[in-house]
Design a protein around this motif. Structure first.
Motif, PDB file in Angstrom:
ATOM      1  N   ASP A  27       0.907  -1.179   0.145  1.00  0.00           N
ATOM      2  CA  ASP A  27       0.011  -0.146  -0.066  1.00  0.00           C
ATOM      3  C   ASP A  27       0.842   1.299   0.058  1.00  0.00           C
ATOM      4  O   ASP A  27       0.622   2.190  -0.767  1.00  0.00           O
ATOM      5  N   LEU A  28       1.874   1.207   0.754  1.00  0.00           N
ATOM      6  CA  LEU A  28       3.093   2.364   0.821  1.00  0.00           C
ATOM      7  C   LEU A  28       3.348   2.552  -0.404  1.00  0.00           C
ATOM      8  O   LEU A  28       3.519   3.891  -1.092  1.00  0.00           O
ATOM      9  N   VAL A  29       3.914   1.436  -1.246  1.00  0.00           N
ATOM     10  CA  VAL A  29       4.781   1.700  -2.458  1.00  0.00           C
ATOM     11  C   VAL A  29       3.517   2.235  -3.311  1.00  0.00           C
ATOM     12  O   VAL A  29       3.845   3.212  -4.219  1.00  0.00           O
ATOM     13  N   GLU A  66      13.078   5.075  -6.741  1.00  0.00           N
ATOM     14  CA  GLU A  66      13.646   5.548  -8.107  1.00  0.00           C
ATOM     15  C   GLU A  66      13.458   4.125  -9.248  1.00  0.00           C
ATOM     16  O   GLU A  66      13.577   4.329 -10.342  1.00  0.00           O
ATOM     17  N   ASP A  67      13.384   2.670  -8.634  1.00  0.00           N
ATOM     18  CA  ASP A  67      13.100   1.770  -9.571  1.00  0.00           C
ATOM     19  C   ASP A  67      12.181   0.610  -8.788  1.00  0.00           C
ATOM     20  O   ASP A  67      12.461   0.637  -7.579  1.00  0.00           O
ATOM     21  N   PHE A  68      11.393   0.079  -9.631  1.00  0.00           N
ATOM     22  CA  PHE A  68      10.743  -0.989  -9.098  1.00  0.00           C
ATOM     23  C   PHE A  68      11.184  -2.581 -10.167  1.00  0.00           C
ATOM     24  O   PHE A  68      11.783  -2.259 -11.256  1.00  0.00           O
ATOM     25  N   TYR A  69      11.250  -3.443  -9.412  1.00  0.00           N
ATOM     26  CA  TYR A  69      11.379  -4.636 -10.115  1.00  0.00           C
ATOM     27  C   TYR A  69      11.059  -6.153  -9.604  1.00  0.00           C
ATOM     28  O   TYR A  69      10.549  -6.023  -8.324  1.00  0.00           O
ATOM     29  N   ASP A  73      11.791 -14.500  -6.416  1.00  0.00           N
ATOM     30  CA  ASP A  73      10.577 -15.254  -5.789  1.00  0.00           C
ATOM     31  C   ASP A  73       9.368 -14.688  -6.035  1.00  0.00           C
ATOM     32  O   ASP A  73       8.423 -15.007  -5.540  1.00  0.00           O
ATOM     33  N   GLY A  74       9.529 -13.694  -7.042  1.00  0.00           N
ATOM     34  CA  GLY A  74       7.851 -13.072  -7.319  1.00  0.00           C
ATOM     35  C   GLY A  74       7.811 -11.993  -6.585  1.00  0.00           C
ATOM     36  O   GLY A  74       6.673 -11.243  -6.945  1.00  0.00           O
ATOM     37  N   LEU A  75       8.360 -11.813  -5.673  1.00  0.00           N
ATOM     38  CA  LEU A  75       7.905 -10.404  -4.729  1.00  0.00           C
ATOM     39  C   LEU A  75       8.353  -9.276  -5.266  1.00  0.00           C
ATOM     40  O   LEU A  75       9.350  -9.315  -6.167  1.00  0.00           O
ATOM     41  N   LEU A  76       7.742  -7.956  -5.228  1.00  0.00           N
ATOM     42  CA  LEU A  76       8.131  -6.690  -5.471  1.00  0.00           C
ATOM     43  C   LEU A  76       9.385  -6.271  -4.697  1.00  0.00           C
ATOM     44  O   LEU A  76       9.795  -6.195  -3.522  1.00  0.00           O
ATOM     45  N   GLY A  77      10.509  -5.714  -5.618  1.00  0.00           N
ATOM     46  CA  GLY A  77      11.743  -5.058  -5.125  1.00  0.00           C
ATOM     47  C   GLY A  77      11.694  -3.881  -5.486  1.00  0.00           C
ATOM     48  O   GLY A  77      11.233  -3.287  -6.664  1.00  0.00           O
ATOM     49  N   ILE A  78      12.181  -2.765  -4.657  1.00  0.00           N
ATOM     50  CA  ILE A  78      12.348  -1.516  -4.937  1.00  0.00           C
ATOM     51  C   ILE A  78      13.759  -0.943  -4.472  1.00  0.00           C
ATOM     52  O   ILE A  78      14.376  -1.583  -3.631  1.00  0.00           O
ATOM     53  N   ARG A  79      13.934   0.038  -5.301  1.00  0.00           N
ATOM     54  CA  ARG A  79      15.390   0.927  -4.795  1.00  0.00           C
ATOM     55  C   ARG A  79      14.896   2.171  -4.775  1.00  0.00           C
ATOM     56  O   ARG A  79      14.216   2.714  -5.360  1.00  0.00           O
TER      57      ARG A  79
END
Length: 191
Positions: A27-29, A66-69, A73-79
């Motif tokens: 939700d935050l993202v 700055e970035d989403f990927y 494991d299929g989870l969301l990563g952010i930078r």
């Protein structure tokens, strides 16, 4: 501002990679993306990163995504990158478990050239960045002459306790931070 309590301290200009899996942080993202806004990263004073809402330190750093990927494991990563520091006043926990705080911006540090007596710190930082690589390793020479930048980068890289990093984050005088860093360097010298 939504707050993301972590067991780490984010400094202005620092980079943070996060693995997002809890619904409140998804939700935050979503909220930050929709509003083109940041979220506050605060050191956890009590509690854990997942589960019940943790108690965050009052002083933190705003992070901008700055970035989403997608992670393997299929989870969301952010930078995210650290921006201005803030002090969170009153906080409340939303129904989804996300902590929000009313923030006041922490004072910007004065631009100060690195004094000669701290040149050892710039040299140590340069050597550490050569080893760890990354974006900051490509920094131009003038960055190593900036007292705040050198202090923030060393505070990120030295193997110290989070409480010590938090102390350095809260300082508003870059020379005080450099002085503290100089005093801790002997701990890391070989016997």
């Amino acid at each position: 501002m939504p707050l993301f309590p972590l067991n780490t301290v984010l400094f202005p200009g620092g980079l943070l990679s996060l693995r997002i899996f809890e619904p409140r942080y998804l939700d935050l993202v979503r909220e930050c993306s929709r509003n083109d806004s940041g979220f506050g990263v605060c050191l956890i004073l009590a509690g854990r990163e997942s589960g019940e809402p943790a108690t965050p330190a009052a002083v933190g750093t705003v992070a901008r995504i700055e970035d989403f990927y997608s992670l393997p494991d299929g989870l969301l990563g952010i930078r995210a990158r650290g921006g201005r520091r803030f002090r969170a006043g009153a906080t409340r926990v939303r129904d989804n478990g996300l902590v929000h705080g009313q923030v006041r911006w922490w004072p910007d540090e004065p631009a100060v050239a690195l004094p000669p007596e701290y040149s050892l710190l710039a040299l140590i930082l340069e050597r550490l960045l050569e080893q760890v690589g990354g974006e900051h390793a490509q920094a131009g020479r003038r960055r190593f002459d900036d007292a705040s930048w050198v202090g923030f980068r060393l505070a990120e890289l030295l193997p110290v306790q989070p409480a010590e990093r938090q102390h350095w984050l809260q300082l508003t005088d870059p020379l005080q931070r450099l002085d503290g860093l100089m005093r801790c360097i002997p701990r890391f010298q070989a016997a």
